[in-house]
Design an enzyme around this catalytic site. Sequence first.
Site, PDB file in Angstrom:
ATOM      1  N   SER A 124       0.833  -1.209   0.000  1.00  0.00           N
ATOM      2  CA  SER A 124       0.000   0.000   0.000  1.00  0.00           C
ATOM      3  C   SER A 124       0.862   1.251   0.000  1.00  0.00           C
ATOM      4  O   SER A 124       1.946   1.269   0.580  1.00  0.00           O
ATOM      5  CB  SER A 124      -0.885  -0.005   1.250  1.00  0.00           C
ATOM      6  OG  SER A 124      -1.481   1.270   1.445  1.00  0.00           O
ATOM      7  N   TYR A 148      -1.659  -0.596  10.648  1.00  0.00           N
ATOM      8  CA  TYR A 148      -1.954  -1.232   9.351  1.00  0.00           C
ATOM      9  C   TYR A 148      -0.801  -0.981   8.374  1.00  0.00           C
ATOM     10  O   TYR A 148      -0.268  -1.918   7.781  1.00  0.00           O
ATOM     11  CB  TYR A 148      -3.256  -0.677   8.758  1.00  0.00           C
ATOM     12  CG  TYR A 148      -3.358  -0.934   7.283  1.00  0.00           C
ATOM     13  CD1 TYR A 148      -3.091   0.074   6.365  1.00  0.00           C
ATOM     14  CD2 TYR A 148      -3.651  -2.208   6.810  1.00  0.00           C
ATOM     15  CE1 TYR A 148      -3.129  -0.185   5.007  1.00  0.00           C
ATOM     16  CE2 TYR A 148      -3.695  -2.465   5.450  1.00  0.00           C
ATOM     17  CZ  TYR A 148      -3.427  -1.439   4.549  1.00  0.00           C
ATOM     18  OH  TYR A 148      -3.465  -1.690   3.201  1.00  0.00           O
ATOM     19  N   LYS A 152       2.236  -3.564   6.463  1.00  0.00           N
ATOM     20  CA  LYS A 152       2.627  -3.604   5.047  1.00  0.00           C
ATOM     21  C   LYS A 152       4.143  -3.382   4.917  1.00  0.00           C
ATOM     22  O   LYS A 152       4.835  -4.062   4.166  1.00  0.00           O
ATOM     23  CB  LYS A 152       1.873  -2.541   4.249  1.00  0.00           C
ATOM     24  CG  LYS A 152       0.376  -2.797   4.136  1.00  0.00           C
ATOM     25  CD  LYS A 152       0.068  -4.115   3.440  1.00  0.00           C
ATOM     26  CE  LYS A 152      -1.411  -4.317   3.224  1.00  0.00           C
ATOM     27  NZ  LYS A 152      -1.727  -5.603   2.581  1.00  0.00           N
TER      28      LYS A 152
HETATM   29  C1  WQD Z   1      -9.326   9.854   0.875  1.00  0.00           C
HETATM   30  C2  WQD Z   1      -9.578  11.340   1.084  1.00  0.00           C
HETATM   31  C3  WQD Z   1      -9.878  11.962   3.383  1.00  0.00           C
HETATM   32  C4  WQD Z   1     -13.615   9.720   3.911  1.00  0.00           C
HETATM   33  C5  WQD Z   1      -6.777   4.864   2.932  1.00  0.00           C
HETATM   34  C6  WQD Z   1      -5.716   4.092   3.657  1.00  0.00           C
HETATM   35  C7  WQD Z   1      -4.771   3.466   2.673  1.00  0.00           C
HETATM   36  C8  WQD Z   1      -5.539   2.681   1.632  1.00  0.00           C
HETATM   37  C9  WQD Z   1      -6.604   3.541   0.962  1.00  0.00           C
HETATM   38  C10 WQD Z   1      -5.510   0.344   2.212  1.00  0.00           C
HETATM   39  C11 WQD Z   1      -8.830  11.914   2.281  1.00  0.00           C
HETATM   40  C12 WQD Z   1     -11.158  12.192   2.586  1.00  0.00           C
HETATM   41  C13 WQD Z   1     -12.461  10.274   3.377  1.00  0.00           C
HETATM   42  C14 WQD Z   1     -14.698  10.582   4.276  1.00  0.00           C
HETATM   43  C15 WQD Z   1     -13.400  12.462   3.561  1.00  0.00           C
HETATM   44  N1  WQD Z   1      -6.140   1.540   2.210  1.00  0.00           N
HETATM   45  N2  WQD Z   1     -12.368  11.609   3.206  1.00  0.00           N
HETATM   46  N3  WQD Z   1     -14.544  11.926   4.079  1.00  0.00           N
HETATM   47  O1  WQD Z   1      -6.994   7.860   3.668  1.00  0.00           O
HETATM   48  O2  WQD Z   1      -6.104   8.214   1.309  1.00  0.00           O
HETATM   49  O3  WQD Z   1      -6.165   5.926   2.244  1.00  0.00           O
HETATM   50  O4  WQD Z   1      -7.454   4.039   2.011  1.00  0.00           O
HETATM   51  O5  WQD Z   1      -4.448   0.093   1.693  1.00  0.00           O
HETATM   52  O6  WQD Z   1      -3.922   2.607   3.383  1.00  0.00           O
HETATM   53  O7  WQD Z   1      -4.975   5.006   4.439  1.00  0.00           O
HETATM   54  O8  WQD Z   1      -8.283   7.052   1.640  1.00  0.00           O
HETATM   55  O9  WQD Z   1     -10.658   7.153   1.054  1.00  0.00           O
HETATM   56  O10 WQD Z   1     -10.012   7.146   3.507  1.00  0.00           O
HETATM   57  O11 WQD Z   1      -9.569   9.183   2.124  1.00  0.00           O
HETATM   58  O12 WQD Z   1     -13.290  13.699   3.406  1.00  0.00           O
HETATM   59  O13 WQD Z   1     -15.767  10.145   4.772  1.00  0.00           O
HETATM   60  O14 WQD Z   1     -10.969  11.544   1.354  1.00  0.00           O
HETATM   61  O15 WQD Z   1      -9.645  13.018   4.308  1.00  0.00           O
HETATM   62  O16 WQD Z   1      -8.436  13.244   1.951  1.00  0.00           O
HETATM   63  P1  WQD Z   1      -6.844   7.376   2.275  1.00  0.00           P
HETATM   64  P2  WQD Z   1      -9.698   7.571   2.120  1.00  0.00           P
END
Ligand code: WQD
Length: 338
Positions: A124, A148, A152
């Site tokens: 990841s 997590y 990885k």
């Molecule tokens: C994306 C953007 C949030 C939810 C995570 C894990 C990573 C991988 C992918 C496994 C950010 C914003 C999110 C919400 C929001 N997983 N957001 N409201 O955090 O980049 O990555 O998922 O491998 O390891 O860390 O993805 O989709 O959670 O967030 O505003 O309800 O959307 O702040 O900017 P992230 P995400």
Amino acid sequence: MNVLLTGGTGYIGSHTAVALIEAGHEVVLLDNLGGSQSEAVRRVERVTGRTVPLHVGDCADPATVDRVLGERAFDAVVHCAGLKAVGESTEQPLRYYRNNLDAVLALCEAMGAHGVRRLVFSSSATVYGDPETVPITEDMPLSVTNPYGATKLFAERILADLAAADPAWHVISLRYFNPIGAHPSGLIGEDPDGEPNNLFPYITQVAAGRRAKLRVFGADYPTPDGTGVRDYLHVVDLAQGHVAAIEHLADEPGHRVYNLGTGEGTSVLQSIRAFEAASGRPVPYEVVDRRPGDVATCYADPSAAQRDLGWKATRSVAEACVDAWRWQSANPHGLGSG
Ligand code: WQD
């Protein structure tokens, strides 16, 4: 090739199963159904028209992986199984370390015992932590901010040491950026249990009326519109990245890592607008405080995967939104809707 795919009933795993089968490979699944449903196998069979054997079991259990690997002469393993919720991992660190690392150790020991030393590992972009600069290349510093991500990073280190000790091992770790979307058939897609942690499944459920509104975690980041920027990769492109990796394992001795991303950043607000355009539905939202641990901007330089694996993402965020909406509309309650 005969491929054992762990986590094959999950979001990434089911799409990877389809891509491998469509590329002509024979696939056997091993999954404990901890975060998914066996209905996913039936959907993979409907998409591909092929029978897909599923072993229900825990790939962290040595006896299970030894039994499964003994059942046929596998050429390679694709390891997608694992716990993957960042927030949950900070609440349950031991469960994450035990599950995710035991699985890598048990799998590699059983693979070695059965003479199977070709492995593609689901890693990841979270291993990059809060990157100093973007786009991110594979040689940039690694730092993790949650258990997590640590599992990885530690798994990649285990695999690097294994490959260094025995040149018979050919291992590729794929550092996923942000997978989104669904298979264009509408038969498989993202089916999170409970409240989605990730942006796109949450947006999808708001558009479908399953949730009232999206909370936008911060609009004061140093980004063009103040909201978080990520590299959203269509899950079918991601799945095809596994096919490219497994087909290049023979000429990739040792342990190699590759970013799987589009190379482009998309903000939260841009994602909302893209989904509204794809679904024709409003996605109401409210800006709230930043989510702890979030970084402002994270997107890939995917040129190494293109150079060495001949892989490049071809699908847009807009296309992923259309495919996600088709999946949501056809499966209003996920795979549980039969
Ligand atoms: C994306 C953007 C949030 C939810 C995570 C894990 C990573 C991988 C992918 C496994 C950010 C914003 C999110 C919400 C929001 N997983 N957001 N409201 O955090 O980049 O990555 O998922 O491998 O390891 O860390 O993805 O989709 O959670 O967030 O505003 O309800 O959307 O702040 O900017 P992230 P995400």
